[in-house]
Design an enzyme around this catalytic site. Structure first.
Site, mmCIF file in Angstrom:
data_model
loop_
_atom_site.group_PDB
_atom_site.id
_atom_site.type_symbol
_atom_site.label_atom_id
_atom_site.label_comp_id
_atom_site.label_asym_id
_atom_site.label_seq_id
_atom_site.Cartn_x
_atom_site.Cartn_y
_atom_site.Cartn_z
ATOM 1 N N SER A 35 73.202 45.184 15.560
ATOM 2 C CA SER A 35 72.860 46.488 17.296
ATOM 3 C C SER A 35 71.518 46.431 17.035
ATOM 4 O O SER A 35 70.252 46.025 16.754
ATOM 5 C CB SER A 35 73.774 46.934 17.322
ATOM 6 O OG SER A 35 73.560 47.305 18.517
ATOM 7 N N ASP A 42 80.559 39.955 24.091
ATOM 8 C CA ASP A 42 79.435 41.218 23.928
ATOM 9 C C ASP A 42 79.495 42.293 25.198
ATOM 10 O O ASP A 42 78.109 41.556 25.753
ATOM 11 C CB ASP A 42 78.657 41.081 22.948
ATOM 12 C CG ASP A 42 77.815 42.044 21.374
ATOM 13 O OD1 ASP A 42 78.036 42.937 23.170
ATOM 14 O OD2 ASP A 42 77.148 42.151 21.377
ATOM 15 N N HIS A 88 81.089 43.296 20.248
ATOM 16 C CA HIS A 88 79.524 43.335 19.375
ATOM 17 C C HIS A 88 80.268 44.768 18.314
ATOM 18 O O HIS A 88 79.845 45.359 17.343
ATOM 19 C CB HIS A 88 79.716 44.847 20.507
ATOM 20 C CG HIS A 88 77.944 45.259 20.167
ATOM 21 N ND1 HIS A 88 76.882 44.211 20.019
ATOM 22 C CD2 HIS A 88 77.572 46.524 19.680
ATOM 23 C CE1 HIS A 88 75.634 44.815 19.534
ATOM 24 N NE2 HIS A 88 76.011 46.497 19.272
#
Lengths: 288, 288
Positions: B154, B231, B266
């Site tokens: 991320s 996600d 995620h």
């Protein structure tokens, strides 16, 4: 009375092709809302999968094992459903329930309490060995009888061993990481059993692995136990795996394979290192 | 000025034969005390091991990756040292530093701030790419030049990609899980870059992978990117991996192998599923 087998999905995360789910349900045994985790491997066959129940240690919830142990890789590989309950009832509003880290919430010790203050809710033994089985059967094995084994860590290692030894026909196999092997002879156990079972020590032996080994009348069994040599709780005599080995010397039907793992401690870093071995161990029994 | 290469051991846990350590040191770049994690595989040879730097995402400390990803198994298998720094300076007492989860503490975005309020401390780009290299060299590779690669998740995937693209001769390879691929065109990035770099958007491109790809003048490289299709941050346009793929179409020297992983989200459940693939990927470059 609500139906404990009716589940509410709390979270679902794909992991190693399968699903790591967390559910909530109303427990009749514990008279409160409980969460538990269920890993459901991807299963393209019509076959009903076997089940492995994990019991966690002091202070844990259903989260610790599923976020820290890395077990999902092996659960998918061997195609085994893994169920991880919480470690005590929650939110029962019993005075003093949340004051200590080693008694009350997060510390149910997998016994059925008899002391009046705790007896209504603190029935983790029956929750794990009866109610949870029914929940699993209805929701995850199409109503089929379970092929189920049990393992755990520390307080949960104790819980797994007593659950097996008291129910040899219910479980196929048992293993433990750094279990509290002889609770009636260590501070954690004495404190918890006094609180949940009262001060008469004769009532404690029903939940002590070293005592239960001597009364065991099931088929021959080998218990796999991994123990880190640098475990601080080993050094402070809370775990006493040698007492378990000794208790087994007097019986021919229970053997302990105690593996002293050099340099490892009590943490999930230890558990994750050897979790694959425990799946290999249980798969032998669950897949036959 | 204290020496940032002098380390204090905060914790040490044996894991997959090696040691998962956490250290504390005084950072000159960030003008504060920083923690970072170092996994040191068991190494019976005299060989200096290669290094892989992991950069974590928003809200993380040095703990998340080491407790949740299960990477240690692979780090030991491939004999790679893994370093995981914190995601921002800590305790600098800048007004507003701890108010937001996506700016300030836990959200350094791996840039060197230029806005006066943040410029003294928020220099994660230089911390990761300069100071941390020196710390590693002095403490973990016997002073040898590093064979080092970089990856992250991320915000940390963004950090890994910009670190590589700006320093092609420093790193052997780069990969990312669900990276913020085009920060100048998403809300997280616009907010953070405005705060750290000011409102002149021309100054932002130096920390944007899609811009950096176009200026890249290093050897041909393939970036491995894993992205879950479920996600939520992909769906809310914070990640934009397609922009990265598109940016690479205009260049012959950077190729992105974007793997859309069906059904994954995620979380670390996604990371742990594919972490082994990333070690296999980096080992190819680090071991040659």
């Amino acid at each position: 009375m609500t139906d404990p087998t009716v589940l509410k999905l709390v979270s679902s995360n794909k992991c190693f092709q399968g699903l790591q789910n967390v559910y909530e349900h109303s427990s009749n045994e514990l008279k409160c809302t409980m969460k538990f985790a269920a890993y459901l491997p991807k299963n393209d066959s019509q076959e009903t999968l076997p089940v492995l129940i994990w019991l966690s240690g002091l202070t844990c919830t259903e989260q610790n094992f599923i976020t820290k142990s890395g077990f999902q890789k092996y659960a998918q590989e061997y195609k085994i459903i893994v169920i991880a309950p919480d470690t005590s009832p929650r939110g029962c509003k019993i005075e003093g329930e949340t004051e200590k880290w080693d008694f009350g919430e997060g510390a149910g010790f997998y016994v059925d309490s008899t002391e009046p203050k705790w007896a209504r809710n603190y029935r983790m033994y029956s929750y794990v060995n009866n109610e949870l089985h029914e929940v699993i059967r209805k929701n995850f094995t199409n109503g089929d009888d379970l092929r189920v084994s049990i393992f755990g860590h520390s307080m949960g290692g104790h819980g797994a061993m007593i659950s097996f030894l008291k129910n040899p026909n219910k479980y196929k196999s048992v293993s433990a990481f750094s279990p509290i092997s002889n609770p009636i002879n260590c501070d954690w156990g004495k404190n918890a059993f006094t609180g949940y079972l009262g001060s008469n020590v004769e009532n404690w032996s029903a939940y002590d692995s070293c005592c239960l080994v001597k009364q065991y009348n099931g088929p021959s069994v080998e218990i796999l136990v991994d123990q880190g040599t640098e475990d601080n709780f080993l050094k402070s005599n809370q775990l006493n795996p040698d007492n378990l080995v000794k208790a087994c010397e007097d019986t021919s039907s229970v053997r302990v394979n105690l593996r002293n793992q050099e340099g490892y401690d009590h943490s999930y870093y230890f558990i994750t290192t050897f979790i694959g071995d425990h799946f290999e161990f249980h798969a032998k029994y669950l897949k036959n």
